[in-house]
Design a protein around this motif. Structure first.
Motif, mmCIF file in Angstrom:
data_model
loop_
_atom_site.group_PDB
_atom_site.id
_atom_site.type_symbol
_atom_site.label_atom_id
_atom_site.label_comp_id
_atom_site.label_asym_id
_atom_site.label_seq_id
_atom_site.Cartn_x
_atom_site.Cartn_y
_atom_site.Cartn_z
ATOM 1 N N SER A 242 0.831 -1.208 0.000
ATOM 2 C CA SER A 242 0.000 0.000 0.000
ATOM 3 C C SER A 242 0.865 1.257 0.000
ATOM 4 C CB SER A 242 -0.931 0.013 1.216
ATOM 5 O OG SER A 242 -0.182 0.005 2.424
ATOM 6 N N GLN A 243 2.009 1.207 0.717
ATOM 7 C CA GLN A 243 2.923 2.351 0.747
ATOM 8 C C GLN A 243 3.589 2.557 -0.613
ATOM 9 O OE1 GLN A 243 1.801 3.950 3.406
ATOM 10 N NE2 GLN A 243 3.853 4.455 4.100
ATOM 11 N N GLN A 246 0.957 4.133 -2.785
ATOM 12 C CA GLN A 246 0.781 5.539 -2.421
ATOM 13 C C GLN A 246 1.889 6.393 -3.025
ATOM 14 O OE1 GLN A 246 -0.632 4.512 2.001
ATOM 15 N NE2 GLN A 246 -0.436 6.695 1.704
ATOM 16 N N ILE A 256 -2.470 12.182 -1.388
ATOM 17 C CA ILE A 256 -2.865 11.059 -0.537
ATOM 18 C C ILE A 256 -2.861 11.533 0.920
ATOM 19 C CG2 ILE A 256 -2.280 8.707 0.186
ATOM 20 C CD1 ILE A 256 -3.106 8.790 -2.664
ATOM 21 N N LEU A 261 -2.098 3.892 5.258
ATOM 22 C CA LEU A 261 -3.301 3.212 4.788
ATOM 23 C C LEU A 261 -2.906 1.814 4.321
ATOM 24 C CD1 LEU A 261 -4.826 6.042 2.545
ATOM 25 C CD2 LEU A 261 -5.657 5.353 4.790
ATOM 26 N N GLU A 265 -7.852 -0.044 3.082
ATOM 27 C CA GLU A 265 -8.176 1.359 3.351
ATOM 28 C C GLU A 265 -7.858 2.228 2.138
ATOM 29 O OE1 GLU A 265 -7.339 1.492 8.180
ATOM 30 O OE2 GLU A 265 -5.696 1.818 6.758
ATOM 31 N N LEU A 266 -6.752 1.930 1.471
ATOM 32 C CA LEU A 266 -6.384 2.703 0.280
ATOM 33 C C LEU A 266 -7.396 2.487 -0.836
ATOM 34 C CD1 LEU A 266 -4.362 4.558 -1.085
ATOM 35 C CD2 LEU A 266 -3.003 2.555 -1.704
ATOM 36 N N TRP A 269 -10.433 4.477 -0.019
ATOM 37 C CA TRP A 269 -10.191 5.913 -0.208
ATOM 38 C C TRP A 269 -10.253 6.278 -1.693
ATOM 39 C CZ3 TRP A 269 -6.528 8.860 -2.786
ATOM 40 C CH2 TRP A 269 -6.530 10.221 -2.464
#
Length: 275
Positions: A242-243, A246, A256, A261, A265-266, A269
């Motif tokens: 996820s990082q 992002q 972002i 997240l 969650e990402l 979003w």
């Protein structure tokens, strides 16, 4: 309520000149999930074994629910703590699943007329009731780890320590075990301490402790720790997917939220932005 308090803890192996853990001060809150991370040799498993009384500190103290961990208190400590190892086969002693779950109860001298009910309850908790009379050798890796967990749960500890307990499992079995542990923690108010390199397991924690060079170098929530890419790479955990995603989105000019997240969650979003 069972908390753990560690003060000025030092541990040096007999064949070593230098401590693997040096001046460790930590608090583990009751009913919490704590992940301990760090590169190989950083002292993670050593710390777990010290908490459970499998090793004795060179200096300092450990308290579990106000009880000092030492040779004279091991009986009390082991009633509070259950330990699940990396390889479940190392914990098997019975000819059948039921025999294996019964082993700890027999050591506690639980009455025979109570034992059957406790075995059935523990196997039901981990979804292994149908395998009660199966030989452990005939189980899959995930099923073996469930049985190892059932043997711990039959004793109803307040704390479960997982020492790389999911590392030998395939991704599906690992996710099943983690989901099971999360459910059991919530239903039975358990505290969990997990020694792990698995990012999904780390994300489940309420608190993360990072060990490096015999010290606690950082501790905090997953949001605080998993954003620290340099630290994660330094200790060999890697950067969460996820990082990485992002970062790619930011490079493409998408703003972002400035917080950690996970993938779910990402995804949620991003859906909100599209709406």
């Amino acid at each position: 309520m069972t908390g753990i308090k560690i003060r000025k803890l030092v541990f040096t192996y007999p064949d070593s000149k230098y401590p693997v853990l040096n001046n460790i001060n930590l608090d583990f809150e009751p009913f919490s999930w704590t992940a301990i991370i760090g590169h190989n040799g950083s002292g993670k498993s050593t710390l777990a074994r010290l908490i459970d009384g499998l090793l004795s500190p060179t200096a300092g103290s450990i308290e579990v629910d106000g009880i000092q961990v030492n040779e004279s208190s091991l009986g009390q400590i082991h009633q509070q703590i259950g330990f699940v190892f990396q390889n479940p086969e190392n914990q098997f002693v019975g000819a059948t699943v039921a025999d294996d779950v019964a082993f700890g109860l027999e050591n506690r001298q639980v009455a025979q007329n109570e034992m059957g009910e406790k075995i059935d309850k523990a196997l039901k908790m981990v979804g292994m009731s149908d395998y009660k009379n199966t030989a452990p050798i005939n189980l899959s890796g995930g099923q073996k780890q469930r049985v190892a967990l059932a043997g711990i749960l039959a004793l109803m500890p307040k704390i479960i320590i997982l020492d790389e307990a999911t590392s030998m499992l395939d991704p599906l079995a690992r996710q099943e075990i983690l989901s099971l542990l999360q459910r059991l923690k919530n239903e039975y108010n358990l505290s969990i301490i997990s020694i792990t390199h698995d990012l999904k397991e780390i994300e489940l924690a309420d608190k993360i402790i990072v060990l490096n060079d015999s010290q606690v170098v950082k501790q905090g929530t997953p949001s605080e720790i998993l954003k620290d890419k340099e630290l994660l790479l330094e200790i060999g955990v890697g950067v969460p997917a996820s990082q990485q995603l992002q970062k790619l989105l930011v490079e493409r000019g998408i703003n972002i939220p400035n917080r950690y997240l996970n993938l779910e969650e990402l995804k949620n979003w991003l859906k909100q932005q599209l709406q």
